[in-house]
Design an enzyme around this catalytic site. Sequence first.
Site, PDB file in Angstrom:
ATOM      1  N   PHE A 140       0.835  -1.215   0.000  1.00  0.00           N
ATOM      2  CA  PHE A 140       0.000   0.000   0.000  1.00  0.00           C
ATOM      3  C   PHE A 140       0.874   1.271   0.000  1.00  0.00           C
ATOM      4  CE2 PHE A 140      -2.147   2.774   3.405  1.00  0.00           C
ATOM      5  CZ  PHE A 140      -2.775   3.585   2.482  1.00  0.00           C
ATOM      6  N   THR A 181       6.396   2.904  12.653  1.00  0.00           N
ATOM      7  CA  THR A 181       5.002   3.200  12.995  1.00  0.00           C
ATOM      8  C   THR A 181       4.877   3.799  14.396  1.00  0.00           C
ATOM      9  OG1 THR A 181       2.912   2.097  13.565  1.00  0.00           O
ATOM     10  CG2 THR A 181       4.866   0.736  13.647  1.00  0.00           C
ATOM     11  N   ASP A 182       3.819   4.571  14.617  1.00  0.00           N
ATOM     12  CA  ASP A 182       3.563   5.122  15.963  1.00  0.00           C
ATOM     13  C   ASP A 182       3.196   4.009  16.948  1.00  0.00           C
ATOM     14  OD1 ASP A 182       1.018   4.516  14.952  1.00  0.00           O
ATOM     15  OD2 ASP A 182       0.112   6.413  15.574  1.00  0.00           O
ATOM     16  N   GLU A 183       2.861   2.812  16.421  1.00  0.00           N
ATOM     17  CA  GLU A 183       2.426   1.734  17.322  1.00  0.00           C
ATOM     18  C   GLU A 183       3.541   1.264  18.247  1.00  0.00           C
ATOM     19  OE1 GLU A 183      -0.240  -1.177  15.669  1.00  0.00           O
ATOM     20  OE2 GLU A 183      -0.805   0.174  14.056  1.00  0.00           O
ATOM     21  N   TYR A 208       3.030  -7.333  16.252  1.00  0.00           N
ATOM     22  CA  TYR A 208       3.421  -6.461  15.139  1.00  0.00           C
ATOM     23  C   TYR A 208       4.228  -5.271  15.662  1.00  0.00           C
ATOM     24  CZ  TYR A 208       2.957  -2.477  11.947  1.00  0.00           C
ATOM     25  OH  TYR A 208       3.227  -1.365  11.174  1.00  0.00           O
ATOM     26  N   LYS A 247       8.219  -4.250  15.058  1.00  0.00           N
ATOM     27  CA  LYS A 247       8.651  -2.967  14.480  1.00  0.00           C
ATOM     28  C   LYS A 247       9.567  -2.242  15.468  1.00  0.00           C
ATOM     29  CE  LYS A 247       7.588  -1.229  11.073  1.00  0.00           C
ATOM     30  NZ  LYS A 247       8.143  -1.310   9.683  1.00  0.00           N
ATOM     31  N   ASN A 274      -2.427   5.233   8.120  1.00  0.00           N
ATOM     32  CA  ASN A 274      -2.578   5.753   6.759  1.00  0.00           C
ATOM     33  C   ASN A 274      -3.911   5.310   6.152  1.00  0.00           C
ATOM     34  OD1 ASN A 274       0.614   6.020   5.110  1.00  0.00           O
ATOM     35  ND2 ASN A 274       0.268   6.061   7.292  1.00  0.00           N
ATOM     36  N   ASN A 329     -13.123   5.017  16.097  1.00  0.00           N
ATOM     37  CA  ASN A 329     -13.471   4.076  15.017  1.00  0.00           C
ATOM     38  C   ASN A 329     -14.951   4.133  14.653  1.00  0.00           C
ATOM     39  OD1 ASN A 329     -10.831   3.189  14.971  1.00  0.00           O
ATOM     40  ND2 ASN A 329     -11.207   1.395  16.267  1.00  0.00           N
ATOM     41  N   ASP A 386     -13.658  -7.782  21.033  1.00  0.00           N
ATOM     42  CA  ASP A 386     -12.534  -6.856  20.893  1.00  0.00           C
ATOM     43  C   ASP A 386     -11.254  -7.605  20.508  1.00  0.00           C
ATOM     44  OD1 ASP A 386     -11.296  -4.433  20.853  1.00  0.00           O
ATOM     45  OD2 ASP A 386     -11.541  -4.014  22.991  1.00  0.00           O
TER      46      ASP A 386
HETATM   47  P1  NAD Z   1       1.574  -3.676   3.263  1.00  0.00           P
HETATM   48  O1  NAD Z   1       1.294  -4.873   4.094  1.00  0.00           O
HETATM   49  O2  NAD Z   1       0.490  -3.101   2.406  1.00  0.00           O
HETATM   50  O3  NAD Z   1       2.807  -3.981   2.274  1.00  0.00           O
HETATM   51  C1  NAD Z   1       3.961  -4.631   2.699  1.00  0.00           C
HETATM   52  C2  NAD Z   1       4.785  -4.992   1.458  1.00  0.00           C
HETATM   53  O4  NAD Z   1       6.009  -5.610   1.891  1.00  0.00           O
HETATM   54  C3  NAD Z   1       4.087  -5.987   0.505  1.00  0.00           C
HETATM   55  O5  NAD Z   1       4.253  -5.571  -0.831  1.00  0.00           O
HETATM   56  C4  NAD Z   1       4.822  -7.301   0.769  1.00  0.00           C
HETATM   57  O6  NAD Z   1       4.838  -8.165  -0.353  1.00  0.00           O
HETATM   58  C5  NAD Z   1       6.222  -6.794   1.118  1.00  0.00           C
HETATM   59  N1  NAD Z   1       6.965  -7.746   1.966  1.00  0.00           N
HETATM   60  C6  NAD Z   1       6.541  -8.382   3.084  1.00  0.00           C
HETATM   61  N2  NAD Z   1       7.494  -9.206   3.546  1.00  0.00           N
HETATM   62  C7  NAD Z   1       8.567  -9.076   2.717  1.00  0.00           C
HETATM   63  C8  NAD Z   1       9.856  -9.655   2.688  1.00  0.00           C
HETATM   64  N3  NAD Z   1      10.249 -10.559   3.605  1.00  0.00           N
HETATM   65  N4  NAD Z   1      10.710  -9.285   1.706  1.00  0.00           N
HETATM   66  C9  NAD Z   1      10.319  -8.377   0.763  1.00  0.00           C
HETATM   67  N5  NAD Z   1       9.091  -7.816   0.736  1.00  0.00           N
HETATM   68  C10 NAD Z   1       8.223  -8.150   1.703  1.00  0.00           C
HETATM   69  O7  NAD Z   1       2.151  -2.591   4.267  1.00  0.00           O
HETATM   70  P2  NAD Z   1       1.966  -1.000   4.282  1.00  0.00           P
HETATM   71  O8  NAD Z   1       0.715  -0.664   4.988  1.00  0.00           O
HETATM   72  O9  NAD Z   1       2.214  -0.483   2.923  1.00  0.00           O
HETATM   73  O10 NAD Z   1       3.176  -0.591   5.240  1.00  0.00           O
HETATM   74  C11 NAD Z   1       4.466  -0.306   4.705  1.00  0.00           C
HETATM   75  C12 NAD Z   1       5.402   0.062   5.850  1.00  0.00           C
HETATM   76  O11 NAD Z   1       4.892   1.204   6.538  1.00  0.00           O
HETATM   77  C13 NAD Z   1       5.549  -1.040   6.904  1.00  0.00           C
HETATM   78  O12 NAD Z   1       6.880  -1.070   7.331  1.00  0.00           O
HETATM   79  C14 NAD Z   1       4.627  -0.587   8.033  1.00  0.00           C
HETATM   80  O13 NAD Z   1       5.083  -1.060   9.274  1.00  0.00           O
HETATM   81  C15 NAD Z   1       4.765   0.924   7.926  1.00  0.00           C
HETATM   82  N6  NAD Z   1       3.621   1.708   8.411  1.00  0.00           N
HETATM   83  C16 NAD Z   1       2.347   1.419   7.978  1.00  0.00           C
HETATM   84  C17 NAD Z   1       1.278   2.225   8.409  1.00  0.00           C
HETATM   85  C18 NAD Z   1      -0.134   1.976   7.907  1.00  0.00           C
HETATM   86  O14 NAD Z   1      -1.070   2.662   8.361  1.00  0.00           O
HETATM   87  N7  NAD Z   1      -0.363   1.073   6.959  1.00  0.00           N
HETATM   88  C19 NAD Z   1       1.510   3.280   9.294  1.00  0.00           C
HETATM   89  C20 NAD Z   1       2.823   3.538   9.718  1.00  0.00           C
HETATM   90  C21 NAD Z   1       3.862   2.748   9.253  1.00  0.00           C
HETATM   91  P1  TYD Z   2      -6.333  -1.389  11.516  1.00  0.00           P
HETATM   92  O1  TYD Z   2      -6.733  -0.806  10.197  1.00  0.00           O
HETATM   93  O2  TYD Z   2      -6.105  -2.854  11.615  1.00  0.00           O
HETATM   94  O3  TYD Z   2      -5.040  -0.566  11.988  1.00  0.00           O
HETATM   95  P2  TYD Z   2      -4.237  -0.605  13.418  1.00  0.00           P
HETATM   96  O4  TYD Z   2      -4.667  -1.774  14.187  1.00  0.00           O
HETATM   97  O5  TYD Z   2      -2.832  -0.713  12.934  1.00  0.00           O
HETATM   98  O6  TYD Z   2      -4.551   0.708  14.065  1.00  0.00           O
HETATM   99  O7  TYD Z   2      -7.419  -0.993  12.591  1.00  0.00           O
HETATM  100  C1  TYD Z   2      -7.737   0.362  12.855  1.00  0.00           C
HETATM  101  C2  TYD Z   2      -8.692   0.376  14.037  1.00  0.00           C
HETATM  102  O8  TYD Z   2      -9.927  -0.228  13.641  1.00  0.00           O
HETATM  103  C3  TYD Z   2      -8.205  -0.433  15.211  1.00  0.00           C
HETATM  104  O9  TYD Z   2      -8.602   0.227  16.418  1.00  0.00           O
HETATM  105  C4  TYD Z   2      -8.932  -1.760  15.090  1.00  0.00           C
HETATM  106  C5  TYD Z   2     -10.243  -1.361  14.459  1.00  0.00           C
HETATM  107  N1  TYD Z   2     -10.889  -2.342  13.579  1.00  0.00           N
HETATM  108  C6  TYD Z   2     -12.224  -2.684  13.746  1.00  0.00           C
HETATM  109  O10 TYD Z   2     -12.919  -2.167  14.660  1.00  0.00           O
HETATM  110  N2  TYD Z   2     -12.790  -3.581  12.877  1.00  0.00           N
HETATM  111  C7  TYD Z   2     -12.074  -4.185  11.871  1.00  0.00           C
HETATM  112  O11 TYD Z   2     -12.632  -5.028  11.127  1.00  0.00           O
HETATM  113  C8  TYD Z   2     -10.692  -3.820  11.713  1.00  0.00           C
HETATM  114  C9  TYD Z   2      -9.866  -4.458  10.618  1.00  0.00           C
HETATM  115  C10 TYD Z   2     -10.146  -2.890  12.576  1.00  0.00           C
END
Ligand code: NAD
Ligand code: TYD
Length: 338
Positions: free
Chosen positions: A11, A125-127, A150, A154, A180, A249, A272
């Site tokens: 993503f 990530t902020d997590e 997770y 991280k 995001n 949420n 939950d």
């Molecule tokens: P995503 O799950 O959509 O994509 C992860 C990608 O990494 C995929 O294309 C997958 O094929 C690839 N991948 C996984 N394991 C791999 C490996 N061993 N070798 C090579 N490629 C591999 O994740 P995302 O939401 O795009 O997140 C991207 C980064 O941003 C992550 O590091 C995540 O921790 C961080 N992040 C995400 C969010 C969010 O809200 N999604 C917020 C803050 C930080």
């Molecule tokens: P998520 O998108 O999994 O992100 P993160 O857990 O990394 O914050 O979830 C966002 C919030 O939404 C989180 O508080 C969990 C909640 N959630 C639901 O209530 N229902 C769902 O089906 C999912 C996937 C998440």
Amino acid sequence: MAFLVTGGCGFIGSNFIRLLREREPSTRIVNLDALTYAGNPANLADLEGDVLYHFVHGDITDRSLVARTLTDHSIEAVFHLAAESHVDRSILDSTPFIATNVTGTQVLLDASRAHGVKRFVHVSTDEVYGSLGAEGFFTEQTPLAPNSPYAASKAGSDLLVRASHHTHGFPAIITRCSNNYGPYQFPEKLIPLVISNIEAGLAIPVYGDGLQVRDWIHVQDHAAGIYATYKHGVPGEVYNFGGRCERANIDLVKTLLQLMGRPESLIRYVADRPGHDRRYAIDCSKAEQELGWQVRVDFSEGLADTVRWYRANTGWIEKIRSGEYRRYYQSQYGHRGV
Ligand code: NAD
Ligand code: TYD
């Protein structure tokens, strides 16, 4: 001169590569991705035919492949986004999280240092900061207190990046961003899951009381933050990014139902998530002041655009739901991933 992006078929990675292509039109971009369930080459279909874009199908835990990729393409800067990224999956099985997020990050750090990479941006990530009560914000000084496997994996990767800078003077920088949203997000995450369930007339699962709070940022603003970190960040530093946009949420789910003209009766309160973090909120003033970065996408406009994108790209969701996207890449690249 070339950039390596890991996880570019995911993503944020695919949105980031698109931004990097715009900002650096004459630099070669190499995308190393293992194509797990979350990696979808269709996310970058618009780059097909771009002679300065190169895809490498491989795993970041594969030492020789990573070293070869850095050398073959004369990589000078690495943007590390590859990760297992979904909290619920980490609760079911943390194994791939440790392999990719912890071991994979160390493999990439070792190879990048040996190769003489000049900038390494580690996308975290902020997590890693854990959970907040009703008041306060995460700053870069907030102690790490990850609560899910997770987040713990991280946080482990962040500590390895920190150590590589402290011990070896390796020019690595860490970013920590809040939740995001935007196009190409895998529909296991809240916003695309809700939109695609509403579209399909399915119930919307809300965990617990639905009063957990997340700080939402459009993926383009995050991508711009990663690029600003590369351009202006100081090695060894951490920069937080957030949307200054907290939503419970349940309120977010109701807004999406309203935007899509469907009734609240689709909401189902379900059990939950174990260990569910209550609230995330980011203080991103350091990035604003030191990187000249700021949030540009207004949340209500960004959310309406995102709904429009998923509605206009039902084929993209459909291929994921049916598993067809994996059959395509398996035929192209062989069977990989989970
Ligand atoms: P995503 O799950 O959509 O994509 C992860 C990608 O990494 C995929 O294309 C997958 O094929 C690839 N991948 C996984 N394991 C791999 C490996 N061993 N070798 C090579 N490629 C591999 O994740 P995302 O939401 O795009 O997140 C991207 C980064 O941003 C992550 O590091 C995540 O921790 C961080 N992040 C995400 C969010 C969010 O809200 N999604 C917020 C803050 C930080
Ligand atoms: P998520 O998108 O999994 O992100 P993160 O857990 O990394 O914050 O979830 C966002 C919030 O939404 C989180 O508080 C969990 C909640 N959630 C639901 O209530 N229902 C769902 O089906 C999912 C996937 C998440």
